[in-house]
Each structure stands twice: as structure tokens, then as C-alpha cells.
Design a protein around this motif. Structure first.
Motif, mmCIF file in Angstrom:
data_model
loop_
_atom_site.group_PDB
_atom_site.id
_atom_site.type_symbol
_atom_site.label_atom_id
_atom_site.label_comp_id
_atom_site.label_asym_id
_atom_site.label_seq_id
_atom_site.Cartn_x
_atom_site.Cartn_y
_atom_site.Cartn_z
ATOM 1 N N UNK A 61 43.582 70.169 4.140
ATOM 2 C CA UNK A 61 44.885 69.970 3.514
ATOM 3 C C UNK A 61 44.693 69.611 2.047
ATOM 4 N N UNK A 62 45.285 70.410 1.170
ATOM 5 C CA UNK A 62 45.238 70.163 -0.273
ATOM 6 C C UNK A 62 46.460 69.360 -0.683
ATOM 7 N N UNK A 63 46.236 68.252 -1.376
ATOM 8 C CA UNK A 63 47.324 67.362 -1.776
ATOM 9 C C UNK A 63 47.210 67.060 -3.263
ATOM 10 N N UNK A 64 48.357 66.696 -3.841
ATOM 11 C CA UNK A 64 48.427 66.222 -5.229
ATOM 12 C C UNK A 64 48.743 64.734 -5.173
ATOM 13 N N UNK A 65 47.859 63.927 -5.711
ATOM 14 C CA UNK A 65 47.983 62.470 -5.661
ATOM 15 C C UNK A 65 48.345 61.958 -7.047
ATOM 16 N N UNK A 66 49.398 61.145 -7.128
ATOM 17 C CA UNK A 66 49.857 60.583 -8.404
ATOM 18 C C UNK A 66 49.955 59.073 -8.282
ATOM 19 N N UNK A 67 49.344 58.389 -9.218
ATOM 20 C CA UNK A 67 49.352 56.929 -9.273
ATOM 21 C C UNK A 67 49.842 56.500 -10.649
ATOM 22 N N UNK A 68 50.874 55.663 -10.663
ATOM 23 C CA UNK A 68 51.424 55.120 -11.907
ATOM 24 C C UNK A 68 51.321 53.606 -11.863
ATOM 25 N N UNK A 69 50.660 53.033 -12.872
ATOM 26 C CA UNK A 69 50.386 51.600 -12.901
ATOM 27 C C UNK A 69 50.855 51.059 -14.248
ATOM 28 N N UNK A 70 51.564 49.934 -14.274
ATOM 29 C CA UNK A 70 52.017 49.367 -15.556
ATOM 30 C C UNK A 70 50.853 48.916 -16.423
ATOM 31 N N UNK A 71 51.142 48.716 -17.692
ATOM 32 C CA UNK A 71 50.094 48.459 -18.674
ATOM 33 C C UNK A 71 49.353 47.152 -18.437
ATOM 34 N N UNK A 72 50.007 46.154 -17.807
ATOM 35 C CA UNK A 72 49.343 44.867 -17.610
ATOM 36 C C UNK A 72 48.385 44.887 -16.421
ATOM 37 N N UNK A 73 48.297 46.022 -15.697
ATOM 38 C CA UNK A 73 47.258 46.222 -14.684
ATOM 39 C C UNK A 73 46.286 47.242 -15.266
ATOM 40 N N UNK A 74 45.211 46.776 -15.840
ATOM 41 C CA UNK A 74 44.306 47.617 -16.625
ATOM 42 C C UNK A 74 43.271 48.286 -15.708
ATOM 43 N N UNK A 75 43.509 49.580 -15.468
ATOM 44 C CA UNK A 75 42.628 50.332 -14.585
ATOM 45 C C UNK A 75 41.303 50.654 -15.270
ATOM 46 N N UNK A 76 40.247 50.759 -14.449
ATOM 47 C CA UNK A 76 38.921 51.184 -14.922
ATOM 48 C C UNK A 76 38.595 52.512 -14.238
ATOM 49 N N UNK A 77 38.682 53.578 -15.010
ATOM 50 C CA UNK A 77 38.526 54.912 -14.428
ATOM 51 C C UNK A 77 37.126 55.125 -13.854
ATOM 52 N N UNK A 78 36.125 54.458 -14.402
ATOM 53 C CA UNK A 78 34.761 54.656 -13.916
ATOM 54 C C UNK A 78 34.562 54.059 -12.520
ATOM 55 N N UNK A 79 35.519 53.223 -12.055
ATOM 56 C CA UNK A 79 35.408 52.639 -10.706
ATOM 57 C C UNK A 79 36.123 53.477 -9.645
ATOM 58 N N UNK A 80 36.658 54.633 -10.015
ATOM 59 C CA UNK A 80 37.368 55.483 -9.063
ATOM 60 C C UNK A 80 36.397 56.019 -8.008
ATOM 61 N N UNK A 81 36.775 55.838 -6.742
ATOM 62 C CA UNK A 81 35.947 56.317 -5.626
ATOM 63 C C UNK A 81 36.833 57.030 -4.613
ATOM 64 N N UNK A 82 36.359 58.171 -4.136
ATOM 65 C CA UNK A 82 37.046 58.952 -3.104
ATOM 66 C C UNK A 82 36.041 59.206 -1.990
ATOM 67 N N UNK A 83 36.310 58.665 -0.807
ATOM 68 C CA UNK A 83 35.362 58.761 0.289
ATOM 69 C C UNK A 83 36.069 59.218 1.564
ATOM 70 N N UNK A 84 35.333 60.001 2.359
ATOM 71 C CA UNK A 84 35.813 60.459 3.662
ATOM 72 C C UNK A 84 34.605 60.710 4.545
ATOM 73 N N UNK A 85 34.647 60.209 5.770
ATOM 74 C CA UNK A 85 33.503 60.304 6.689
ATOM 75 C C UNK A 85 32.245 59.710 6.049
ATOM 76 N N UNK A 86 32.415 58.598 5.328
ATOM 77 C CA UNK A 86 31.292 57.904 4.673
ATOM 78 C C UNK A 86 30.568 58.787 3.662
ATOM 79 N N UNK A 87 31.292 59.721 3.095
ATOM 80 C CA UNK A 87 30.740 60.583 2.063
ATOM 81 C C UNK A 87 31.667 60.573 0.852
ATOM 82 N N UNK A 88 31.065 60.725 -0.314
ATOM 83 C CA UNK A 88 31.857 60.788 -1.541
ATOM 84 C C UNK A 88 32.430 62.194 -1.713
#
Length: 623
Positions: A387-414
Motif C-alpha cells: 500500500x502506497x501512502x502519502x504521509x503529512x506531518x505539520x508541527x508548530x515552530x515551538x516544537x523544533x524537529x530534527x530531520x536527521x532523527x527521522x526513522x521508518x521501520x517495519x518488521x524490524x527493518x529500516x
């Protein structure tokens, strides 16, 4: 000259009358192209809840780019048409929702909406200043619907590339240019009767006739879920799309819980749900139908539907067969109200629910008030297909995201996303946006996680109830399903329920948009009781200082003998001595007072004797 003037007057009168007739015919031509349909869909859910969806669709056969067409109105609401025309709006989608739709228990809704307020708009290509038009548009809609949309600014506005494509007719170049799109949410927005009243005033019959007479605020806002929505888009008048039209869809979704009120029974009726029945259709409606889903009627616990429906509709859509009971208000000639009701012979039995193909769940991770994380679980319950999905996340400015910490895992695999677009936020000016395209494996649970830091806000940037926390809007997942077992949304070409329920096309793909839960996060909050403490401390210091100065300036000072003892013993003896002296003095005063009282009568007697002797002497001398 007078004869010429008299002859010219009838000519002018004829010209004026002809122009008036021409304009009236033109207005009638524009006005007669409206079409209005009202529909009610009721579905008992496996969880025991009752899902009621009101659908009102107004179709206007005009080109949305033709500004002159928005000068004459019939069924289309003028208040909304003027806003669309002034701010060059091509598509408008607004929803005001109280509660959260639970797809894992209720299936898919007819119209999806996140908790709070959601607004996304596509502007025309010839719009000169989209930013200014967006700013003025949200203020106009805020006044029209009595909502807090005026709080939408650049800090909560984004322009996603794939998640919110146009729903109406558009060219490929226009749909792929996200600069004409503005999207914003207010997850804290509360929905009340002040939003329902202007929303129902947009209907041709308001709430005086037709299905809209079921709108009882006491009943509607006592439900588990309530959502108001308005969707405006350009569509085709015919299958060949030779002429465009404007479609205005007004929908309201309500979820009730009868087992709580009916002693574990799922029995319901229009009177129990809405407090009244239906008297008849809206006179301006071309379609006025009530649909009741009776697909899950089992032989072990049969259902009794009263009164008998006009017809039973059996349709096959998306690999599943559905059964609907149809009530046509256009043919209802009884003097009594239409009081649809369903009763079961036994109590409702809670069983395992067949979960939909795709659903999501999101939550906060971490502890403390410095760092944390956002985790979203994407469930693909299809055992065979990716299944192909489009994922959208919107976070306000006072929650400072770190893009290098993004992880996507399934069945214990990246997993690597197929496409990523990340826009970092800026303090007090722009929100964070993360948009991805991912492929979910069959029968899998895919985990998307990212870490963040909490910012320190100024004390003036906190809301009045700062200790409650701050809300993060829902994550959005858009996909196309290959099976439609739990799918009840109308087809993309028509927002009315009748075509998709009575005569569905051979549809093989089903677009769905899902929303996750909103998140509540705590930020470092200052001690707002400090001003009170400062005031108390300052007043205490002033009182102490004033008291000391007052004593120094008003007290009389006397010299002390340095030879006198000033110890504790001396002070106590002095204190007791003063007490004894005061008691002796009081005793002597009392004795003196008694003695004076005893001496006073003796003195009075002596004075009287002397006076008598003097008077006797005076009398003898006279003699």
C-alpha cells in the motif's frame, strides 16, 4: 418641440421596459440553473454506535471563473458566493469537528475530518497576491461561521505538494503547483451552536423544512462525535465535461451511543436520536431521501425496521454487497411524521470488529520538558498487497524537529521513503512540514518516529490556560484503496449519495484520507503566580518600612540610667513591681473614694446646724 418630447417619452419607456425584461430573463436564466438535494444516511456500527450523516448538495451550472455569474443567486447562498468571488477562490474545504473518528472501530466515514478546525483553499491562477487574499479570506470566513479562524496566520499555514490535490476539475499543471494552495488547522477549536446556526442558514430551506428540521442542538451536541463541513469545487455538468458547474456540499456527521441510554440495546429512532420526526421534504429539493444501512441484519438477532421502506436497494461496490432501506420524502403523503426506528430482539453483543485496511495511531514519546519525540504507527491489514501512502506531518515552530532523527521501520527493518519533502520551521514565523511517500508492506505495522526539542516561549505567548498544554494538529495519511468493504464515501464525480448507493459505477480504486489523533504537549511554563508573590512581598516590605518610620517619628524618647540593671530578671521584677504598684494604687483609690463618701453626710449636718443657729440669732436681734 413639445410634440417631439411627447413622442420621445413613449420610446424611452419602451426601451426601459425592454431592458428590464431582458435583465429579468437573464436573471431567471442564471437562477434556474440551480439544483438542490438533501439526503440522510443512518448506519448501525459494529461497536454499538449509530452513525448519522446529513448530506446537502447544491449544484450551480455556472463557470466558477465567471465573475459576472456571481451577481444573481437563487439556491446558492449569496453570503458565501460573494466571498468566493471577491477572493478568487477555486476550491474551498472547511470542517469544524468535535471529537475523534475511530476508523479501527467505526470503519471509514463518508467525509473525513480532523478534530478542531481545518481549512484548505485553492486559489485561481490569476490571483495577484495569494498571501493577502488568504489573510482576508480567513477573516471573512471567521465572521461568516462564528469560528476562531482569524487565529490562522503564517505560523500554522503550509502548502503541501501531494497530500491535498484539487478535488474538482483542474489541469495537471495547475494541480501540481502547490503555490496556489493554502492549508491550516486549529486543533483547539471548539464547535458549538454558534457554528451550527450560520452553517444551516446557507441551506435553501434553513431548518424550517426537510431533513434539516432534525437539527436539535441539545441532541446533536450530546453525541460522541460531531462534524460540520463545507466543500466547494468546480465539477462537470455532464460526463463529456463540455460545460463546468459549481458544487457546494454541506455535510454533518454525528455518532450516538444508544446502548448507554437503552440498557445495552442498540435500538434507535429518529425521536430518540434527534428529538423529532420528519414532516416532509424541502420544497426546493429535487431529491429528499433517507437511507438506512441494513447490511448487517443477521438471523440470530434480527432487526425490525418501521415503518416499511419504499424500497430495498442491493448494490455491489468494491468487492462487498450492501443493502439499504430507502425512504423517499417526496412520496410521503401521511399527515403523521416519518418516525423511522430500528429494534433488535436481543441486547447488543460486542464482538471482534473487522478492522479496515488502513488505519493509524500517533502518540508522544520521551519524558521531561526539554526533549521528546513523535511516533506514528501505520497499519496495513491487507495480507497480499503493498500500500502506497502519502504521509503529512505539520508541527508548530515551538516544537523544533530534527530531520536527521527521522526513522521508518517495519518488521524490524529500516525503510526508505519513496519521496520526501521537508521544510524546516522558523521561530514565530513558519511551521515545520514533513511530507513523504511510503510503501507499506502487507500485514505490517510501520513505525514513523522523529525527535524534537521544546522551545522556551515568552510569558506573553502562553495562552490563559498555559498549564493545560499545547495541541499539535493531526497527521494526515492519503491513499487509494483497492478494496471497498468499509468504504461508504460518494464517488469523486458527484458528492450526492444517491449515485454511489443506488447505481454505483464499476469503481476499482477508492480514495481515502485519514487523520490521526491530535497531540497534547507540555512546554516549559513559567510560574504565573510570581506577580502575586511579588505584590505580596512588596506590600510587606512597604508595610514594615512604613511602620518603622512611623514609630521613629512619633515615639517619645526618655533617658535611661545606665546603672540600672537591664537583665531578664530585672525586667521581670520591674514588670511585677509595676503591676504591684498599679494594684496598690487602685486599692488606695478605692479606700479614698469610700472615705469621701462617708465624710460627706457629716459635713452636710454641721452646715445645717450652723445655718439654724445663725437664723435664731438674727431673729432675736430683730426683737
Amino acid at each position: 418641440m413639445s410634440m417631439h418630447k411627447m413622442a420621445a417619452k413613449p420610446c424611452r419607456l419602451i426601451v426601459i421596459i425592454s431592458m428590464f425584461l431582458f435583465l429579468s430573463l437573464t436573471d431567471q436564466a442564471h437562477a434556474s440553473q440551480d439544483n438542490f438535494a438533501e439526503e440522510l444516511f443512518i448506519k448501525p456500527l459494529p461497536s454499538g454506535h449509530i452513525y448519522s450523516h446529513f448530506q446537502f448538495t447544491t449544484t450551480w451550472n455556472v463557470d466558477i471563473q465567471d465573475q459576472s455569474a456571481f451577481s444573481h443567486y437563487n439556491l446558492f447562498p449569496k453570503s458565501l458566493g460573494q466571498i468566493i468571488s471577491k477572493y478568487s477562490v477555486r476550491e474551498l474545504h472547511l470542517s469544524l469537528t468535535q471529537g475523534y473518528w475511530r476508523p479501527e472501530k467505526w470503519g471509514y466515514p463518508i467525509v473525513s475530518a480532523p478534530p478542531g478546525a481545518e481549512l484548505w483553499v485553492w486559489f485561481h491562477q490569476n490571483t495577484q497576491d495569494i498571501e493577502q487574499s488568504w489573510k482576508e479570506l480567513v477573516n471573512a470566513l471567521s465572521g461568516l461561521f462564528c469560528a476562531s479562524l482569524n487565529f490562522i496566520d503564517n505560523t500554522v499555514t503550509i502548502s503541501p505538494h501531494l497530500a491535498f490535490r484539487p478535488h474538482g476539475i483542474s489541469s495537471d499543471n495547475y494541480a501540481s503547483n502547490s503555490s496556489y494552495l493554502k492549508y491550516a488547522t486549529l486543533p483547539r477549536e471548539n464547535v458549538c451552536t454558534e457554528n451550527l446556526t450560520p452553517w444551516k442558514k446557507l441551506l435553501p430551506c434553513d431548518s424550517r423544512a426537510g431533513i434539516s428540521t432534525l437539527f436539535s442542538a441539545i441532541q446533536l451536541y450530546n453525541a460522541n462525535y460531531h462534524s460540520l463541513a463545507i466543500h466547494l469545487r468546480p465539477i462537470c455538468q455532464d460526463p463529456s465535461c463540455s460545460s463546468p458547474a459549481v458544487e457546494l456540499s454541506q455535510s454533518m456527521s454525528v455518532v450516538f451511543d444508544p446502548p448507554i441510554r437503552e440498557l445495552s440495546k442498540q435500538d434507535w429512532s429518529l425521536r430518540k436520536l434527534f428529538g423529532r420526526g420528519l414532516k416532509g421534504p424541502c420544497p426546493l429539493a429535487s431529491i429528499s431521501n433517507v437511507y438506512v444501512d441494513i447490511t448487517d441484519n443477521s438471523t440470530s438477532n434480527p432487526v425490525q425496521l418501521t415503518p416499511d421502506p419504499d424500497s430495498i436497494i442491493r448494490t455491489y461496490r468494491g468487492g462487498a454487497e450492501r443493502h439499504y432501506a430507502l425512504y423517499d420524502l417526496k412520496t410521503w403523503n401521511s399527515p403523521h411524521q416519518l418516525m423511522v426506528s430500528m429494534k433488535w430482539n436481543q441486547k447488543h453483543q460486542y464482538v471482534d470488529i473487522n478492522r479496515p485496511q488502513i488505519h493509524i495511531h500517533r502518540f508522544i514519546t520521551g519524558y521531561g520538558q526539554e526533549k521528546g519525540g513523535i511516533t506514528c504507527l501505520l497499519y496495513n491489514n491487507d495480507a497480499k498487497n503493498f500500500q502506497t501512502v502519502v504521509y503529512l506531518e505539520t508541527v508548530p515552530w515551538y516544537i523544533r524537529l530534527h530531520f536527521h532523527t527521522l526513522k521508518i521501520r517495519s518488521y524490524n527493518r529500516d525503510l526508505r521513503p519513496d519521496w520526501v519533502k521537508y521544510i524546516p520551521g522558523q521561530d514565530r514565523s513558519k511551521a515545520y512540514m514533513l511530507e513523504m511517500v511510503m510503501t507499506l508492506p502487507p500485514s505490517s505495522v510501520t513505525t514513523v518516529s522523529i525527535e524534537f526539542d521544546r522551545a522556551f516561549l515568552k510569558w506573553t505567548e502562553h495562552p490563559p490556560d498555559a498549564n493545560i498544554g499545547f495541541h499539535i494538529s493531526s497527521a494526515v495519511v492519503s491513499t487509494v484503496l483497492k478494496h471497498g468493504e468499509n468504504y461508504t464515501s460518494p464517488e469523486q464525480s458527484d458528492s450526492r449519495l444517491e449515485p454511489s448507493l443506488t447505481n454505483p459505477s464499476n469503481q476499482k480504486e477508492f480514495f481515502i484520507r485519514l487523520y490521526s489523533e491530535i497531540l497534547l504537549i507540555q512546554l516549559p511554563t513559567p510560574d504565573f503566580s510570581m506577580p502575586y508573590n511579588v505584590i505580596c512581598l512588596a506590600c510587606t516590605v512597604v508595610a514594615i518600612a512604613f511602620g518603622s518610620l512611623h514609630n521613629l517619628t512619633t515615639r517619645n524618647f526618655a533617658p535611661l540610667d545606665p546603672s540600672e540593671k537591664r537583665g531578664l530578671k530585672a525586667r521581670l521584677s520591674m514588670l511585677f513591681g509595676k503591676f504591684r504598684k498599679s494594684s496598690k494604687k487602685a486599692a488606695t483609690d478605692e479606700s479614698e473614694i469610700k472615705q469621701e463618701k462617708e465624710e460627706k453626710p457629716l459635713v452636710n449636718d454641721q452646715d445645717s446646724d450652723t445655718k439654724d443657729s445663725e437664723s435664731e440669732k438674727d431673729s432675736e436681734g430683730d426683737r
